[in-house]
Design a protein around this motif. Structure first.
Motif, PDB file in Angstrom:
ATOM      1  N   VAL A 250       0.836  -1.223  -0.220  1.00 41.43           N
ATOM      2  CA  VAL A 250       0.073   0.432  -0.093  1.00 41.43           C
ATOM      3  C   VAL A 250       0.809   1.349   0.154  1.00 41.43           C
ATOM      4  O   VAL A 250       0.940   2.554  -0.667  1.00 41.43           O
ATOM      5  N   SER A 254       0.913   2.593  -3.825  1.00 38.55           N
ATOM      6  CA  SER A 254      -0.151   3.432  -3.643  1.00 38.55           C
ATOM      7  C   SER A 254      -0.470   4.380  -4.515  1.00 38.55           C
ATOM      8  O   SER A 254      -1.379   4.279  -5.343  1.00 38.55           O
ATOM      9  N   ILE A 257      -2.202   2.409  -6.988  1.00 39.90           N
ATOM     10  CA  ILE A 257      -3.656   1.124  -6.204  1.00 39.90           C
ATOM     11  C   ILE A 257      -4.592   2.545  -5.924  1.00 39.90           C
ATOM     12  O   ILE A 257      -6.128   2.297  -6.879  1.00 39.90           O
ATOM     13  N   THR A 273      -1.477  10.214  -2.153  1.00 38.91           N
ATOM     14  CA  THR A 273      -0.480   9.451  -0.869  1.00 38.91           C
ATOM     15  C   THR A 273      -0.031  10.359  -0.038  1.00 38.91           C
ATOM     16  O   THR A 273       0.392   9.862   0.902  1.00 38.91           O
ATOM     17  N   VAL A 276      -2.074   9.736   2.621  1.00 37.20           N
ATOM     18  CA  VAL A 276      -2.082   8.541   3.312  1.00 37.20           C
ATOM     19  C   VAL A 276      -0.786   8.410   4.358  1.00 37.20           C
ATOM     20  O   VAL A 276      -0.733   7.986   5.355  1.00 37.20           O
ATOM     21  N   LEU A 311      -8.825  -4.748   4.282  1.00 37.44           N
ATOM     22  CA  LEU A 311      -8.042  -5.184   3.655  1.00 37.44           C
ATOM     23  C   LEU A 311      -9.052  -6.316   2.741  1.00 37.44           C
ATOM     24  O   LEU A 311      -9.598  -5.867   1.432  1.00 37.44           O
ATOM     25  N   LEU A 314     -11.270  -3.784   0.521  1.00 43.08           N
ATOM     26  CA  LEU A 314     -10.256  -2.408  -0.075  1.00 43.08           C
ATOM     27  C   LEU A 314     -10.032  -3.538  -1.011  1.00 43.08           C
ATOM     28  O   LEU A 314     -10.597  -3.136  -2.209  1.00 43.08           O
ATOM     29  N   VAL A 341      -8.194   2.519   1.996  1.00 40.16           N
ATOM     30  CA  VAL A 341      -6.688   2.337   1.470  1.00 40.16           C
ATOM     31  C   VAL A 341      -6.513   3.528   3.121  1.00 40.16           C
ATOM     32  O   VAL A 341      -5.184   3.251   3.639  1.00 40.16           O
ATOM     33  N   PHE A 404      -5.263  -7.818  -2.399  1.00 39.98           N
ATOM     34  CA  PHE A 404      -5.897  -7.539  -0.823  1.00 39.98           C
ATOM     35  C   PHE A 404      -6.436  -8.613  -0.117  1.00 39.98           C
ATOM     36  O   PHE A 404      -6.471  -8.675   1.027  1.00 39.98           O
TER      37      PHE A 404
END
Length: 467
Positions: A250, A254, A257, A273, A276, A311, A314, A341, A404
């Motif tokens: 991740v 990312s 994703i 990001t 994140v 997860l 996701l 995420v 995932f």
């Protein structure tokens, strides 16, 4: 590296295999660094080992920042990886050995919060530096990391390492700076001497057995006592499962994703990001506030519950998006994938992330701590490298949603492992933790009154210290 890879692909014309090697090679080299760091820290000291790690990392970052081609970039990444391996091994050991029992969880988590701050600054730098010309942008992203290699030269040496080397007076001087009273410092010094195999009244200059680290691997792997065997399984196990949750996939991938979830522009991906990084940093700060209050087990297992749910959601969201026609994915699936995420990163950062480093650095006995922790870090880096070097191939083989779902299943195994094999260590002095593992494999519940016992012991020490 997550943001830089977007530009490296364009500038150096790298393919997916080269990108995966570049992402994972740091952790392969970190494995080598972590395995040698334990013996080096037993010989040279914790503080010098941290300084050495910083110097190696500095050189690696400069090489990456100046790299004219993929080969030089890979060499710089390898050098930086050795420094990372040293730092990941020595930082939690140093923090655990310098802290009191009451605050050890929070202080041992500080390396993780520093890593998260570094990741956040990396994401922010990626977003800002993306506006530079292609040839300079990614080099600035990687070279800027060299600034973190300064500022480690004013730290005191670990008092426990000083005792092992037969320097109790210097150890006492450090303990006086850490402890509130003279009595507490004397009590902690006596406990450290006992754990090191020295008499409480031993003379200065008398080093502890195995003070240079010789014979430790035999005691760990060839002839371990039952408590040491349980400690080894617990400490290595938490590192084994740490990255099987999929956190590296991740964090490192990312941008891919978010693209898979439907975020189109490069600036939007880089901005996401940054979110994140902010999430990871904020929730590790929360973990630092909680780890010494509610204990390692509750925090770790609650964290895994959030990880498994995130997860699974996701994987569901990404599967629906992937099977939809381009630009026509259900909005709920796009929102679910993007939101989970962040919930996944939050769940990992509030428990599994910091507790792994705290727990593994505090369970080993003093004579085994540095080299035992180095083996744990090596396993951590090996799994990290495996995930980062195979994730792109994995999701191409079984879909990104399926990858995932796989991580969710592995996280269920991690929860079972920690519940049954990892007892509570909250509130215990490092010298007492070995006793916790002497009660057998099924001693899930730690004994809570450890802090109260220490308080009464310190009170007795204060009374003796008064003239």
């Amino acid at each position: 590296m997550s943001g830089a890879m977007l530009f490296i692909e364009d500038d150096l014309k790298t393919n997916d295999t080269q990108v995966q090697v570049l992402a994972g090679i740091l952790n392969i080299c970190a494995l080598v660094g972590s395995l040698t760091a334990g013996r080096v820290s037993d010989w040279a000291g914790r503080r010098r080992t941290i300084s050495f790690a910083a110097c190696i990392f500095f050189v690696g970052s400069v090489l990456m920042g100046l790299a004219p081609n993929f080969a030089t970039l890979l060499v710089g990444r390898c050098v930086a990886g050795v420094g990372v391996g040293y730092a990941l091994m020595i930082a939690p050991v140093y923090a655990a050995e310098i802290a009191s029992a009451e605050s050890r969880g929070a202080l041992s988590s500080l390396p993780d919060i520093c890593i998260s701050l570094g990741i956040l600054l990396g994401y922010v730098a990626n977003y800002l530096l993306a506006k530079l010309p292609l040839v300079y942008g990614w080099r600035a992203m990687l070279g800027a990391r060299a600034v973190i290699a300064i500022g480690v030269f004013a730290m005191p040496e670990s008092p426990r390492w000083l005792v092992m080397q037969g320097r109790p007076e210097e150890a006492l001087a450090v303990l006086r700076r850490e402890c509130e009273t003279e009595g507490e410092a004397q009590v902690r010094l006596a406990e450290i001497k006992t754990a090191a195999g020295l008499a409480v009244d031993s003379a200065p200059g008398v080093a502890a057995p195995k003070s240079s680290g010789k014979g430790v691997w035999k005691e760990l792997f060839l002839h371990p006592t039952p408590p040491v065997r349980r400690i080894l399984v617990a400490a290595l196990g938490v590192h084994f499962f740490n990255h099987l949750t999929g956190i590296e996939a991740v964090l490192l991938y990312s941008p891919r994703i978010f693209k898979a979830a439907g975020i189109a522009s490069r600036n939007e991906v880089l901005a996401a990001t940054v979110g994140v990084g902010v999430t990871k940093t904020v929730f590790i700060l929360v973990a630092i506030l909680l780890v010494d209050r509610i204990g390692r087990r509750r925090l770790y297992l609650s964290s895994l519950a959030g990880i498994i749910a995130s997860l699974a959601c996701l994987g569901l969201g990404l599967t629906v998006v992937e099977r939809s026609a381009p630009h026509y994915a259900a909005r709920w699936a796009v929102v679910l994938a993007i939101a989970t995420v962040f919930t996944f990163v939050a769940s990992f950062s509030i428990g599994v992330g910091p507790v792994t480093w705290t727990y593994s650095s505090e369970v080993f006995p003093l004579r085994l701590r540095a080299q035992g922790t180095s083996v744990g870090v090596a396993i951590n880096r090996l799994i990290n490298a495996t995930v980062s070097m195979t994730f792109v191939s994995l999701y191409k083989a079984m879909t990104i949603g399926g990858a995932f779902f796989l991580f969710a299943g592995l996280s269920v195994l991690a929860a079972a492992f920690f519940y049954f094999l990892c007892p509570e260590t909250q509130g215990r002095a490092l010298e007492e933790v070995e006793q916790v593992f002497s009660h057998g494999w099924c001693a899930h519940r730690g004994e809570v009154p450890a802090v109260e016992m220490r308080k009464s012991t310190v009170a007795e020490g204060n009374a003796k210290a008064q003239p």
